[in-house]
Enzyme design. Structure first.
Site, PDB file in Angstrom:
ATOM      1  N   ASN A  13     -30.500 -26.628 -13.443  1.00 20.26           N
ATOM      2  CA  ASN A  13     -30.332 -25.590 -11.945  1.00 20.26           C
ATOM      3  C   ASN A  13     -30.176 -24.200 -12.762  1.00 20.26           C
ATOM      4  OD1 ASN A  13     -29.872 -23.643 -10.584  1.00 20.26           O
ATOM      5  ND2 ASN A  13     -27.590 -24.384 -10.378  1.00 20.26           N
ATOM      6  N   LYS A  15     -31.076 -21.876 -11.437  1.00 16.86           N
ATOM      7  CA  LYS A  15     -30.668 -20.166 -11.078  1.00 16.86           C
ATOM      8  C   LYS A  15     -31.222 -19.334 -10.377  1.00 16.86           C
ATOM      9  CE  LYS A  15     -25.602 -21.463 -13.254  1.00 16.86           C
ATOM     10  NZ  LYS A  15     -24.392 -22.081 -12.353  1.00 16.86           N
ATOM     11  N   HIS A  98     -24.797 -25.735  -3.467  1.00 18.58           N
ATOM     12  CA  HIS A  98     -24.217 -25.210  -4.849  1.00 18.58           C
ATOM     13  C   HIS A  98     -22.976 -24.259  -4.766  1.00 18.58           C
ATOM     14  CE1 HIS A  98     -23.825 -23.519  -8.648  1.00 18.58           C
ATOM     15  NE2 HIS A  98     -24.218 -24.720  -9.596  1.00 18.58           N
ATOM     16  N   GLU A 100     -22.032 -21.397  -5.947  1.00 19.02           N
ATOM     17  CA  GLU A 100     -22.092 -20.134  -5.738  1.00 19.02           C
ATOM     18  C   GLU A 100     -23.085 -19.527  -4.358  1.00 19.02           C
ATOM     19  OE1 GLU A 100     -25.120 -20.523  -8.998  1.00 19.02           O
ATOM     20  OE2 GLU A 100     -23.481 -20.925 -10.595  1.00 19.02           O
ATOM     21  N   GLU A 170     -19.297 -30.984  -8.713  1.00 15.15           N
ATOM     22  CA  GLU A 170     -19.088 -30.161  -9.384  1.00 15.15           C
ATOM     23  C   GLU A 170     -18.020 -29.331  -9.300  1.00 15.15           C
ATOM     24  OE1 GLU A 170     -22.898 -28.406 -10.962  1.00 15.15           O
ATOM     25  OE2 GLU A 170     -22.559 -27.362  -9.323  1.00 15.15           O
ATOM     26  N   GLY A 176     -19.954 -22.391 -15.338  1.00 11.73           N
ATOM     27  CA  GLY A 176     -20.759 -21.764 -16.228  1.00 11.73           C
ATOM     28  C   GLY A 176     -19.208 -20.750 -16.642  1.00 11.73           C
ATOM     29  N   SER A 216     -21.193 -26.510 -16.857  1.00 13.17           N
ATOM     30  CA  SER A 216     -20.847 -26.824 -18.651  1.00 13.17           C
ATOM     31  C   SER A 216     -20.585 -27.940 -19.648  1.00 13.17           C
ATOM     32  CB  SER A 216     -19.291 -26.062 -19.047  1.00 13.17           C
ATOM     33  OG  SER A 216     -18.943 -24.753 -18.293  1.00 13.17           O
TER      34      SER A 216
HETATM   35  C1  PEP Z   1     -24.717 -25.043 -11.825  1.00 11.48           C
HETATM   36  O1  PEP Z   1     -24.928 -24.446 -11.970  1.00 11.48           O
HETATM   37  O2  PEP Z   1     -24.352 -26.915 -11.336  1.00 11.48           O
HETATM   38  C2  PEP Z   1     -23.884 -25.749 -13.575  1.00 11.48           C
HETATM   39  C3  PEP Z   1     -22.724 -26.792 -13.575  1.00 11.48           C
HETATM   40  O3  PEP Z   1     -24.036 -24.441 -13.914  1.00 11.48           O
HETATM   41  P1  PEP Z   1     -23.267 -24.375 -16.007  1.00 11.48           P
HETATM   42  O4  PEP Z   1     -23.885 -25.806 -16.029  1.00 11.48           O
HETATM   43  O5  PEP Z   1     -24.302 -23.488 -16.144  1.00 11.48           O
HETATM   44  O6  PEP Z   1     -21.742 -24.692 -15.413  1.00 11.48           O
END
Ligand code: PEP
Length: 255
Positions: A13, A15, A98, A100, A170, A176, A216
């Protein structure tokens, strides 16, 4: 539950990162890295990079996805993009729900359900994101939250359509932040979600659905997370922006 029955997928992703020249450079670096992978490889890029990504990945094992779509087919929705538009440009996947989007753009379980159905009807594959906040985990309601998000998102989705759905668990507190769920926590919730799918559909659907972990995931923790019996790959933010790191995750998922 038999892991061999389903596809392991590593999806990046990106972003809101990468201009077109930057995207081109990253995709060129990713191609040889991805070619060695036996797992599914997806990159979910900003809308402005979709055409470039589709063009550059032709004939490779890298699939291209978007990061959101609107639920209406067309109309007065300034700034939005429809599922048909994504399909027409050559995207195969779209991330829906997601955290976000939920946190910053007013996405709710109901709009996640509408977007999921619109994407599936347009012939896209959906990476459906669910996950609890830190306070919810601390209050001991992770299963209730994730269960509710999953059930509402899939309202009206047929068993046939479910074959085009990947679920990404998630935990919001791990996205993040550099804080990763332990392999046990990730497996526990992925397994719980699989149980929900078995109840909503049947055992074959639950055995067949890809359930990723995201939050992460990085070259250091990927192997342990991906070795879990109910973790079928990952949705990767930060580590998808460097070909070398993404390659380590693809290797770990290809074992
Ligand atoms: C994500 O954006 O779905 C995500 C898991 O980000 P990160 O790996 O940076 O935590």
């Amino acid at each position: 539950m038999n892991k061999a029955l389903r596809q392991v997928i590593i999806a990046g992703n990106w972003k809101m990162n990468k201009t077109r020249p930057e995207a081109k450079a990253l995709i060129e670096q990713l191609k040889p890295v991805a070619a060695k992978a036996s797992c599914g490889v997806v990159i979910c890029v900003p809308f402005t990079n979709l055409e470039t990504a589709v063009e550059l990945t032709k004939g490779t094992n890298i699939k291209v996805g978007a990061q959101n779509c609107h639920f209406e087919k067309s109309g007065a929705f300034t700034g939005e993009v429809s599922a048909d538009m994504l399909k027409e440009i050559g995207a195969e996947y779209v991330i829906i729900g997601h955290s976000e989007r939920r946190q910053y753009f007013g996405e709710t379980d109901v709009t996640v359900n509408k977007r999921t159905k619109a994407a599936l009807e347009a012939g896209l594959k959906v990476i459906l994101c669910v996950g609890e906040l830190l306070t919810e985990r601390e209050q001991g309601v992770t299963e209730e939250i994730v269960g509710l998000q999953t059930k509402i998102a899939l309202l009206g989705v047929t068993k046939e359509q479910l074959k085009n759905v990947v679920i990404a668990y998630e935990p919001v507190w791990a996205i993040g932040t550099g804080k990763t769920a332990t392999a046990e926590q990730a497996n526990e919730v992925c397994s719980y979600i699989r149980g929900i799918i078995a109840k909503l559909y049947d055992k074959a659907a639950a055995d067949g659905i890809t359930i990723q972990y995201g939050g992460s995931m990085n070259p250091k923790n990927a192997e342990e997370l991906l070795a879990q019996p109910d973790v079928d790959g990952g949705l990767i933010g930060g580590a998808s922006l460097k070909a070398e790191d993404f390659g380590v995750l693809l290797d770990a998922a290809s074992k």
